[in-house]
Design a protein around this motif. Structure first.
Motif, PDB file in Angstrom:
ATOM      1  N   VAL A  30     -60.539   2.396  39.920  1.00  0.00           N
ATOM      2  CA  VAL A  30     -61.815   1.602  40.423  1.00  0.00           C
ATOM      3  C   VAL A  30     -61.635   0.725  41.114  1.00  0.00           C
ATOM      4  O   VAL A  30     -60.433  -0.166  41.393  1.00  0.00           O
ATOM      5  N   GLY A  31     -62.368   0.275  42.350  1.00  0.00           N
ATOM      6  CA  GLY A  31     -62.395  -0.686  43.268  1.00  0.00           C
ATOM      7  C   GLY A  31     -61.615  -0.358  44.651  1.00  0.00           C
ATOM      8  O   GLY A  31     -61.305  -1.191  45.417  1.00  0.00           O
ATOM      9  N   GLY A  32     -61.489   0.969  44.781  1.00  0.00           N
ATOM     10  CA  GLY A  32     -60.994   1.310  46.054  1.00  0.00           C
ATOM     11  C   GLY A  32     -61.846   1.494  47.344  1.00  0.00           C
ATOM     12  O   GLY A  32     -62.981   1.253  46.922  1.00  0.00           O
ATOM     13  N   GLN A  33     -61.476   1.782  48.560  1.00  0.00           N
ATOM     14  CA  GLN A  33     -62.112   2.029  49.600  1.00  0.00           C
ATOM     15  C   GLN A  33     -63.025   3.134  49.267  1.00  0.00           C
ATOM     16  O   GLN A  33     -62.912   4.054  48.760  1.00  0.00           O
ATOM     17  N   LYS A  34     -64.403   2.973  50.202  1.00  0.00           N
ATOM     18  CA  LYS A  34     -65.463   3.953  50.136  1.00  0.00           C
ATOM     19  C   LYS A  34     -64.788   5.338  50.510  1.00  0.00           C
ATOM     20  O   LYS A  34     -63.851   5.552  51.543  1.00  0.00           O
ATOM     21  N   PHE A  60     -35.627  10.971  28.417  1.00  0.00           N
ATOM     22  CA  PHE A  60     -36.993  11.638  28.434  1.00  0.00           C
ATOM     23  C   PHE A  60     -37.666  10.812  29.759  1.00  0.00           C
ATOM     24  O   PHE A  60     -38.385   9.681  29.459  1.00  0.00           O
ATOM     25  N   PRO A  61     -37.884  11.538  30.874  1.00  0.00           N
ATOM     26  CA  PRO A  61     -38.270  10.750  31.969  1.00  0.00           C
ATOM     27  C   PRO A  61     -40.019  10.701  31.768  1.00  0.00           C
ATOM     28  O   PRO A  61     -40.617  11.618  31.284  1.00  0.00           O
ATOM     29  N   PRO A  62     -40.427   9.631  32.021  1.00  0.00           N
ATOM     30  CA  PRO A  62     -41.737   9.423  32.063  1.00  0.00           C
ATOM     31  C   PRO A  62     -42.471   9.800  33.335  1.00  0.00           C
ATOM     32  O   PRO A  62     -41.548   9.894  34.405  1.00  0.00           O
ATOM     33  N   PRO A  63     -43.743  10.218  33.324  1.00  0.00           N
ATOM     34  CA  PRO A  63     -44.284  10.890  34.660  1.00  0.00           C
ATOM     35  C   PRO A  63     -44.199   9.774  35.577  1.00  0.00           C
ATOM     36  O   PRO A  63     -44.742   8.709  35.403  1.00  0.00           O
ATOM     37  N   PRO A  64     -43.844  10.220  37.041  1.00  0.00           N
ATOM     38  CA  PRO A  64     -43.996   9.012  37.988  1.00  0.00           C
ATOM     39  C   PRO A  64     -45.433   8.700  38.237  1.00  0.00           C
ATOM     40  O   PRO A  64     -46.268   9.674  38.364  1.00  0.00           O
ATOM     41  N   GLN A  65     -45.654   7.491  38.439  1.00  0.00           N
ATOM     42  CA  GLN A  65     -46.995   6.988  38.421  1.00  0.00           C
ATOM     43  C   GLN A  65     -47.433   6.936  39.923  1.00  0.00           C
ATOM     44  O   GLN A  65     -46.656   6.730  40.752  1.00  0.00           O
ATOM     45  N   VAL A  66     -48.688   7.601  40.089  1.00  0.00           N
ATOM     46  CA  VAL A  66     -49.273   7.770  41.253  1.00  0.00           C
ATOM     47  C   VAL A  66     -50.628   7.143  41.296  1.00  0.00           C
ATOM     48  O   VAL A  66     -51.688   7.794  41.414  1.00  0.00           O
ATOM     49  N   PRO A  67     -50.711   5.779  41.449  1.00  0.00           N
ATOM     50  CA  PRO A  67     -51.798   5.028  41.501  1.00  0.00           C
ATOM     51  C   PRO A  67     -52.587   5.242  42.861  1.00  0.00           C
ATOM     52  O   PRO A  67     -54.034   4.982  42.685  1.00  0.00           O
ATOM     53  N   LEU A  68     -52.037   5.637  43.753  1.00  0.00           N
ATOM     54  CA  LEU A  68     -53.167   5.779  45.255  1.00  0.00           C
ATOM     55  C   LEU A  68     -53.902   4.526  45.435  1.00  0.00           C
ATOM     56  O   LEU A  68     -55.195   4.737  45.790  1.00  0.00           O
ATOM     57  N   LEU A  69     -53.365   3.456  45.304  1.00  0.00           N
ATOM     58  CA  LEU A  69     -54.047   2.067  45.742  1.00  0.00           C
ATOM     59  C   LEU A  69     -54.589   2.263  47.205  1.00  0.00           C
ATOM     60  O   LEU A  69     -53.524   2.672  48.350  1.00  0.00           O
ATOM     61  N   THR A  70     -55.707   1.672  47.704  1.00  0.00           N
ATOM     62  CA  THR A  70     -56.113   1.322  48.941  1.00  0.00           C
ATOM     63  C   THR A  70     -56.377   0.035  49.340  1.00  0.00           C
ATOM     64  O   THR A  70     -56.522  -0.069  50.964  1.00  0.00           O
ATOM     65  N   GLN A  71     -56.776  -0.844  48.517  1.00  0.00           N
ATOM     66  CA  GLN A  71     -57.305  -2.090  49.114  1.00  0.00           C
ATOM     67  C   GLN A  71     -56.906  -3.173  47.815  1.00  0.00           C
ATOM     68  O   GLN A  71     -56.995  -3.052  46.730  1.00  0.00           O
ATOM     69  N   LYS A  72     -56.859  -4.572  48.341  1.00  0.00           N
ATOM     70  CA  LYS A  72     -56.866  -5.551  47.595  1.00  0.00           C
ATOM     71  C   LYS A  72     -58.126  -5.642  46.335  1.00  0.00           C
ATOM     72  O   LYS A  72     -58.937  -5.278  46.625  1.00  0.00           O
ATOM     73  N   GLY A  73     -57.396  -5.736  44.944  1.00  0.00           N
ATOM     74  CA  GLY A  73     -58.351  -5.759  44.054  1.00  0.00           C
ATOM     75  C   GLY A  73     -58.599  -4.426  43.071  1.00  0.00           C
ATOM     76  O   GLY A  73     -59.260  -4.267  42.146  1.00  0.00           O
ATOM     77  N   GLU A  74     -58.002  -3.303  43.702  1.00  0.00           N
ATOM     78  CA  GLU A  74     -58.341  -1.981  43.147  1.00  0.00           C
ATOM     79  C   GLU A  74     -57.275  -1.962  41.974  1.00  0.00           C
ATOM     80  O   GLU A  74     -55.993  -2.368  42.186  1.00  0.00           O
ATOM     81  N   TRP A  75     -57.646  -1.024  40.989  1.00  0.00           N
ATOM     82  CA  TRP A  75     -56.816  -0.964  39.732  1.00  0.00           C
ATOM     83  C   TRP A  75     -56.809   0.417  39.427  1.00  0.00           C
ATOM     84  O   TRP A  75     -57.650   1.188  39.703  1.00  0.00           O
ATOM     85  N   SER A  76     -55.675   0.878  38.683  1.00  0.00           N
ATOM     86  CA  SER A  76     -55.634   2.533  38.306  1.00  0.00           C
ATOM     87  C   SER A  76     -54.845   2.269  36.897  1.00  0.00           C
ATOM     88  O   SER A  76     -54.105   1.626  36.661  1.00  0.00           O
ATOM     89  N   ALA A  77     -55.642   3.432  36.046  1.00  0.00           N
ATOM     90  CA  ALA A  77     -54.977   3.603  34.816  1.00  0.00           C
ATOM     91  C   ALA A  77     -54.870   4.986  34.554  1.00  0.00           C
ATOM     92  O   ALA A  77     -55.561   5.773  35.049  1.00  0.00           O
ATOM     93  N   GLY A  78     -53.832   5.243  33.556  1.00  0.00           N
ATOM     94  CA  GLY A  78     -53.629   6.708  33.036  1.00  0.00           C
ATOM     95  C   GLY A  78     -53.010   6.852  31.762  1.00  0.00           C
ATOM     96  O   GLY A  78     -52.348   5.881  31.299  1.00  0.00           O
ATOM     97  N   LEU A  79     -53.419   8.228  31.285  1.00  0.00           N
ATOM     98  CA  LEU A  79     -52.760   8.503  30.083  1.00  0.00           C
ATOM     99  C   LEU A  79     -52.166   9.876  30.103  1.00  0.00           C
ATOM    100  O   LEU A  79     -53.077  10.777  30.531  1.00  0.00           O
ATOM    101  N   HIS A  80     -50.941  10.147  29.829  1.00  0.00           N
ATOM    102  CA  HIS A  80     -50.334  11.345  30.121  1.00  0.00           C
ATOM    103  C   HIS A  80     -49.647  11.727  28.867  1.00  0.00           C
ATOM    104  O   HIS A  80     -49.064  10.945  27.987  1.00  0.00           O
TER     105      HIS A  80
END
Length: 254
Positions: free
Chosen positions: A247-251, A24-44
């Motif tokens: 949270v924490g991405g570039q403007k 059962f494939p988990p969804p491909p994670q797409v955090p779309l990070l842009t700079q140091k210190g940014e974090w992404s979280a998701g629930l699917h």
């Protein structure tokens, strides 16, 4: 007409997911990070009850790490393609982690990510007789996975107006190739030879900004098994609906 046809395919995915497979494939994670210190979280989750919790963090301006845990525990009658006189249970627990590179392109208007990683989990499928409620078939084993994935999206957001407000959204695509092998494989308690497959999972995703960094995400895609297999095959949906927080991405927002 193309939009209606696409919607029809999405509605059909839960039925196609009923074809028996131990992956059962988990969804491909797409955090779309842009700079140091940014974090992404998701629930699917999806109609097959395959649920995933995901997280990613930018450890530098171009290096990111990500991890996810997915699980499915279902007890139901067999699907449209199965024997309706029987019921089935599915138990699938899987974790994966990856390391990758991210950057911005086209004068800061695009985000590109490339990740590689590994995964491991336990899977079990049991079919029961409706008349006796006794198992008629049981498959179980340990899954090992290696994957390579590329994500590409636009940073610029469009919007649509409904319910008296504008809803910013953006969209992109991801392509994932995975090598998956089942070991310690047993069929009705009898040891079987390991089975493996190579999967190609192209997806598109759309994110709608709901409130601040909280976004609604729809994933729609396909799952192709490149090798004909009986138990580890592309028979389960990649379609997912979930929420994502960055949270924490570039403007400028993604």
């Amino acid at each position: 007409m193309p939009a209606l046809f696409r919607a029809f395919l999405i509605l059909l995915l839960p039925l196609l997911a009923g074809c028996s497979s131990l992956y059962f494939p988990p969804p491909p994670q797409v955090p779309l990070l842009t700079q140091k210190g940014e974090w992404s979280a998701g629930l699917h989750t999806n109609f097959s009850q395959n649920t995933a919790v995901q997280g990613a963090y930018a450890v530098s301006d171009h290096l990111g790490v990500m991890a996810s845990a997915s699980f499915l525990h279902a007890d139901k009658k067999q699907s449209f393609f199965g024997n309706k006189n029987n019921r089935q249970t599915e138990d699938h627990d899987f974790v994966e982690a990856g390391l990758g590179y991210f950057t911005r392109l086209r004068q800061d208007r695009r985000v590109l990510e490339i990740y590689g990683g590994v995964g491991i989990g336990a899977t079990k499928y049991t079919e029961y007789s409706r008349e006796t409620n006794l198992p008629t078939e049981r498959r179980e084993g340990t899954l090992h996975k290696y994957f390579l994935q590329a994500n590409y999206t636009s940073k610029e957001k469009k919007s649509f107006h409904v319910l008296g407000r504008d809803w910013p959204f953006n969209y992109g695509t991801a392509m994932r190739a995975s090598y998956v092998q089942i070991t310690d494989f047993r069929l009705n308690g009898v040891a079987r030879a390991p089975e493996y497959n190579i999967f190609f999972e192209p997806i598109t995703y759309t994110r709608i900004e709901v409130l601040g960094p909280l976004q609604l995400q729809l994933i729609s895609g396909s799952n192709f098994g490149l090798i004909p297999r009986k138990y580890v095959k592309a028979a389960n949906s990649v379609f997912q609906l979930g929420i994502v927080v960055n949270v924490g991405g570039q403007k400028g927002g993604k």
